[in-house]
Write a protein that holds these residues in place. Structure first.
Motif, PDB file in Angstrom:
ATOM      1  N   LEU A 232      -0.335  15.085 -21.454  1.00 13.44           N
ATOM      2  CA  LEU A 232       1.093  14.753 -21.514  1.00 13.44           C
ATOM      3  C   LEU A 232       1.963  15.962 -21.190  1.00 13.44           C
ATOM      4  CD1 LEU A 232       1.095  12.425 -24.637  1.00 13.44           C
ATOM      5  CD2 LEU A 232       1.593  11.778 -22.280  1.00 13.44           C
ATOM      6  N   ARG A 233       1.392  17.142 -21.441  1.00 11.79           N
ATOM      7  CA  ARG A 233       2.124  18.383 -21.190  1.00 11.79           C
ATOM      8  C   ARG A 233       2.178  18.689 -19.699  1.00 11.79           C
ATOM      9  NH1 ARG A 233      -0.269  22.078 -25.440  1.00 11.79           N
ATOM     10  NH2 ARG A 233      -2.024  21.996 -24.018  1.00 11.79           N
ATOM     11  N   GLU A 234       1.163  18.252 -18.992  1.00 12.36           N
ATOM     12  CA  GLU A 234       1.096  18.602 -17.563  1.00 12.36           C
ATOM     13  C   GLU A 234       2.131  17.854 -16.739  1.00 12.36           C
ATOM     14  OE1 GLU A 234      -2.895  18.058 -16.144  1.00 12.36           O
ATOM     15  OE2 GLU A 234      -3.602  19.327 -17.791  1.00 12.36           O
ATOM     16  N   PRO A 235       2.750  18.580 -15.791  1.00 13.58           N
ATOM     17  CA  PRO A 235       3.751  17.968 -14.927  1.00 13.58           C
ATOM     18  C   PRO A 235       3.196  16.733 -14.225  1.00 13.58           C
ATOM     19  CG  PRO A 235       3.564  20.308 -14.461  1.00 13.58           C
ATOM     20  CD  PRO A 235       2.518  19.987 -15.480  1.00 13.58           C
ATOM     21  N   ALA A 236       3.918  15.633 -14.310  1.00 15.74           N
ATOM     22  CA  ALA A 236       3.532  14.430 -13.585  1.00 15.74           C
ATOM     23  C   ALA A 236       3.975  14.602 -12.145  1.00 15.74           C
ATOM     24  CB  ALA A 236       4.207  13.212 -14.203  1.00 15.74           C
ATOM     25  N   GLU A 237       3.032  14.925 -11.268  1.00 14.87           N
ATOM     26  CA  GLU A 237       3.508  15.142  -9.909  1.00 14.87           C
ATOM     27  C   GLU A 237       3.767  13.792  -9.230  1.00 14.87           C
ATOM     28  OE1 GLU A 237      -0.846  15.143  -8.543  1.00 14.87           O
ATOM     29  OE2 GLU A 237       0.353  14.846 -10.357  1.00 14.87           O
ATOM     30  N   PRO A 238       4.926  13.727  -8.604  1.00 16.86           N
ATOM     31  CA  PRO A 238       5.390  12.463  -8.033  1.00 16.86           C
ATOM     32  C   PRO A 238       4.605  12.138  -6.775  1.00 16.86           C
ATOM     33  CG  PRO A 238       6.899  14.256  -7.483  1.00 16.86           C
ATOM     34  CD  PRO A 238       5.768  14.858  -8.246  1.00 16.86           C
ATOM     35  N   GLN A 239       3.986  10.974  -6.749  1.00 15.04           N
ATOM     36  CA  GLN A 239       3.281  10.608  -5.527  1.00 15.04           C
ATOM     37  C   GLN A 239       4.181   9.727  -4.666  1.00 15.04           C
ATOM     38  OE1 GLN A 239       2.686   9.113  -8.346  1.00 15.04           O
ATOM     39  NE2 GLN A 239       2.055   6.975  -8.069  1.00 15.04           N
ATOM     40  N   VAL A 240       4.066   9.916  -3.381  1.00 15.11           N
ATOM     41  CA  VAL A 240       4.847   9.096  -2.461  1.00 15.11           C
ATOM     42  C   VAL A 240       4.161   7.746  -2.348  1.00 15.11           C
ATOM     43  CG1 VAL A 240       6.162   9.429  -0.359  1.00 15.11           C
ATOM     44  CG2 VAL A 240       4.470  11.144  -1.058  1.00 15.11           C
ATOM     45  N   SER A 241       4.897   6.721  -2.707  1.00 12.26           N
ATOM     46  CA  SER A 241       4.299   5.410  -2.507  1.00 12.26           C
ATOM     47  C   SER A 241       4.656   4.955  -1.098  1.00 12.26           C
ATOM     48  CB  SER A 241       4.818   4.420  -3.531  1.00 12.26           C
ATOM     49  OG  SER A 241       6.213   4.326  -3.448  1.00 12.26           O
ATOM     50  N   ARG A 242       3.678   4.350  -0.453  1.00 10.32           N
ATOM     51  CA  ARG A 242       3.896   3.914   0.924  1.00 10.32           C
ATOM     52  C   ARG A 242       4.661   2.605   0.894  1.00 10.32           C
ATOM     53  NH1 ARG A 242      -1.690   5.806   3.758  1.00 10.32           N
ATOM     54  NH2 ARG A 242      -0.710   4.954   5.574  1.00 10.32           N
ATOM     55  N   LEU A 243       5.836   2.617   1.486  1.00 11.11           N
ATOM     56  CA  LEU A 243       6.706   1.451   1.457  1.00 11.11           C
ATOM     57  C   LEU A 243       6.609   0.695   2.774  1.00 11.11           C
ATOM     58  CD1 LEU A 243       9.633   3.321  -0.260  1.00 11.11           C
ATOM     59  CD2 LEU A 243       8.259   1.514  -1.295  1.00 11.11           C
ATOM     60  N   GLU A 244       5.725  -0.257   2.770  1.00  5.46           N
ATOM     61  CA  GLU A 244       5.455  -1.013   3.982  1.00  5.46           C
ATOM     62  C   GLU A 244       6.722  -1.662   4.528  1.00  5.46           C
ATOM     63  OE1 GLU A 244       1.850  -3.294   3.466  1.00  5.46           O
ATOM     64  OE2 GLU A 244       2.463  -4.605   5.116  1.00  5.46           O
TER      65      GLU A 244
ATOM     66  N   GLU B 214       3.018  -7.326   1.619  1.00  2.00           N
ATOM     67  CA  GLU B 214       2.804  -7.573   0.185  1.00  2.00           C
ATOM     68  C   GLU B 214       3.079  -6.295  -0.596  1.00  2.00           C
ATOM     69  OE1 GLU B 214      -1.585  -6.470   0.736  1.00  2.00           O
ATOM     70  OE2 GLU B 214       0.307  -6.482   1.854  1.00  2.00           O
ATOM     71  N   PRO B 215       3.848  -6.476  -1.652  1.00  2.00           N
ATOM     72  CA  PRO B 215       4.314  -5.349  -2.450  1.00  2.00           C
ATOM     73  C   PRO B 215       3.184  -4.794  -3.294  1.00  2.00           C
ATOM     74  CG  PRO B 215       5.022  -7.399  -3.449  1.00  2.00           C
ATOM     75  CD  PRO B 215       4.194  -7.760  -2.259  1.00  2.00           C
ATOM     76  N   GLN B 216       2.883  -3.513  -3.126  1.00  8.18           N
ATOM     77  CA  GLN B 216       1.844  -2.937  -3.985  1.00  8.18           C
ATOM     78  C   GLN B 216       2.499  -2.236  -5.165  1.00  8.18           C
ATOM     79  OE1 GLN B 216       2.816  -1.457  -1.231  1.00  8.18           O
ATOM     80  NE2 GLN B 216       2.522   0.765  -1.300  1.00  8.18           N
ATOM     81  N   VAL B 217       1.855  -2.315  -6.282  1.00  7.73           N
ATOM     82  CA  VAL B 217       2.361  -1.647  -7.483  1.00  7.73           C
ATOM     83  C   VAL B 217       2.031  -0.177  -7.384  1.00  7.73           C
ATOM     84  CG1 VAL B 217       2.608  -2.207  -9.919  1.00  7.73           C
ATOM     85  CG2 VAL B 217       0.970  -3.464  -8.511  1.00  7.73           C
ATOM     86  N   SER B 218       3.047   0.640  -7.390  1.00 10.18           N
ATOM     87  CA  SER B 218       2.743   2.063  -7.406  1.00 10.18           C
ATOM     88  C   SER B 218       2.596   2.480  -8.865  1.00 10.18           C
ATOM     89  CB  SER B 218       3.849   2.853  -6.715  1.00 10.18           C
ATOM     90  OG  SER B 218       5.070   2.600  -7.352  1.00 10.18           O
ATOM     91  N   ARG B 219       1.622   3.308  -9.097  1.00 13.15           N
ATOM     92  CA  ARG B 219       1.367   3.757 -10.464  1.00 13.15           C
ATOM     93  C   ARG B 219       2.362   4.841 -10.812  1.00 13.15           C
ATOM     94  NH1 ARG B 219      -5.179   3.332 -10.687  1.00 13.15           N
ATOM     95  NH2 ARG B 219      -4.855   4.223 -12.730  1.00 13.15           N
TER      96      ARG B 219
END
Lengths: 201, 201
Positions: A85-97, B90-95
Motif C-alpha cells: 500500500l505504501r508503494e506508488p501505484a504507477e498509472p498504467q495507460v489503458s488502451r482506449l479502442e 468492446e469496453p475492457q475494464v482497466s484495473r
DNA sequence: TTTGGCATGTAATCCGTTACATGATTAG
DNA sequence: CTAATCATGTAACGGATTACATGCCAAA
C-alpha cells in the motif's frame, strides 16, 4: 510474480473475511467488478503460492463448510499488504479502442462511427445507473461499518468517470452529426442498448 | 492474432503516411501515447504478418531513405481496417490500482493513502497540462487539415477524464484529511511531483 | 574517433483470459 | 432422479512489455 497485483488484490480481499477461491471470485465480481477482475486461472494458483509463502493459511476443515477450503490472511500477509500500500501505484495507460476508432473514422463507412459513440454512451449510462443503485444498496448494508466511506469513494470514482464519458459522447455526436446515417434524427431513432445490469455488492 | 488490436492500430497509423517500424513506434509515442502504446516487440512481428497477408507492402528501396524499410497500407489493408471500424469496440475494464489501495486503506500506515492521492493528482495534473499544450500545437500544425477535429476529439476525451480525476482527488483528500501525516497542512507542504512533460504530436 | 541516436529485430517472461475437466451438493 | 450450481483446478493460448543484441550513420 513477486509484484503481481493479483496477490495484493487477494490479500486485501481476505482482510474482510476468510474466503475460498470461489468466494474470492465472487467477491471481485460482486463488489469491484467495475474496476477490478480476477479469473480462476489467477486466483487458485496465486492462493497456492501465497500459502507456500505463509501469507495466507488454510482454515481447519471444521471451520470451512462443505467442500470449501477457506483461507485467511496471516500476520505476515497483512505486513506484505501494508508494504504494498505504501508503494506508488504507477498509472498504467489503458488502451482506449474507442479513441482509435475515432481517430481513423475517415476510413469508416458513413454512420458507423456514430454507432460506436451510441454504444459507448449506452455502456456508460448503464454503468452509471449500476453504480448509483450500488450506492444506495451499500449505504444500507454497510450503514454502520467504518469501511463504508471507502466503498463510496470507489463508487464516486466510477461515477465521475462515467459522467465525463457521457459528456464527451455529446461532444463526439456533434462532430459526426453531418454524416449520412449518423445525423441526430437517425441517432434518436436508433435503438439504444439497454443498460446491462451488473451488480455491485 | 487475427483480432489483435495492434494490427489495426498499425493499419490505421499507416493511412496517414508510409512508415517503418521505428516510425510507427514514434508515431504512437508522440501522438497517441496517452491512450495507446505499442512496443517494438509488437510492431515488428506484426508488420511482418501484415505483409505476408498482403495488408501492407514494403516500399521500393528508392522511396525509403537510408536503412528505413517503409511500409504502406494496401487496398486490402484499408478494407480490413474499415471492417474493423465497424465492429463494436468492446469496453475492457482497466484495473485501477489506486482504487484497490483506497479500498484497503485501513491496512495502510497513516498518511500513505493521502500520499497516493497526491501522486495521483500530480499525474493527472501533468497529463492535463500536456494535453492542453498538445491542443494548441495541433491547432497550428494541422490548421487546415480535415483530421484536426478528430485529433481534438481524442484530446478532449483525455482532458475530460483528467479533470474528473482531479475533482475526485479533492473528494478523496477530504476523507483522509484527519489522519496523522495526511492532513491538509501536511499535504500542502508535501512536495508535489512536477508534471512530467510528455509530448503529443 | 567515439558517442549518441537511428533502426531492426528477438527471446524471455509475465500477466491474464478462456475453455475445459472433474466432482460434490442441493433444489425441484 | 436430474438439472443446476457450487467448487477446485489446469492447459492452452494470447497479448504485451522488457531487455537485450546488433549494426549503421552522423556529428562533435
Amino acid at each position: 510474480m513477486r509484484s503481481s497485483r493479483t496477490r495484493f488484490a487477494i490479500l486485501g480481499a481476505l482482510t474482510s473475511r476468510p474466503m475460498s477461491g470461489y468466494d474470492l471470485k465472487r467477491f471481485f465480481e460482486e463488489s469491484v467488478d467495475f474496476f477490478w477482475r480476477e479469473s480462476y486461472g489467477q486466483i487458485y494458483p496465486m492462493l497456492r503460492a501465497l500459502e507456500k509463502e505463509g501469507l495466507v493459511a488454510a482454515l481447519a476443515e471444521a471451520e470451512s463448510d462443505r467442500g470449501r477450503l477457506k483461507h485467511k490472511i496471516t500476520p505476515a500477509g497483512r505486513a506484505a499488504l501494508t508494504r504494498w500500500l505504501r508503494e506508488p501505484a504507477e498509472p498504467q495507460v489503458s488502451r482506449l479502442e474507442i479513441l482509435l476508432k475515432m481517430l481513423f473514422a475517415r476510413q469508416a463507412e458513413p454512420g458507423v462511427t456514430a454507432q460506436q459513440i451510441d454504444r459507448f454512451r449506452a455502456h456508460h449510462a448503464g454503468k452509471l445507473a449500476m453504480l448509483e443503485s450500488a450506492e444506495s444498496r451499500l449505504r444500507s448494508e454497510l450503514a454502520d461499518r467504518d469501511e463504508l466511506p471507502l466503498w463510496l469513494l470507489t463508487l464516486s470514482f466510477g461515477r465521475r468517470q462515467a459522467r465525463a464519458m457521457l459528456e464527451w459522447c455529446d461532444e463526439a455526436d456533434a462532430l459526426f452529426a453531418g454524416e449520412p446515417g449518423g445525423d441526430k434524427r437517425a441517432a434518436a431513432s436508433r435503438p439504444r442498448r439497454a443498460p446491462k445490469p451488473r451488480r455491485v455488492r
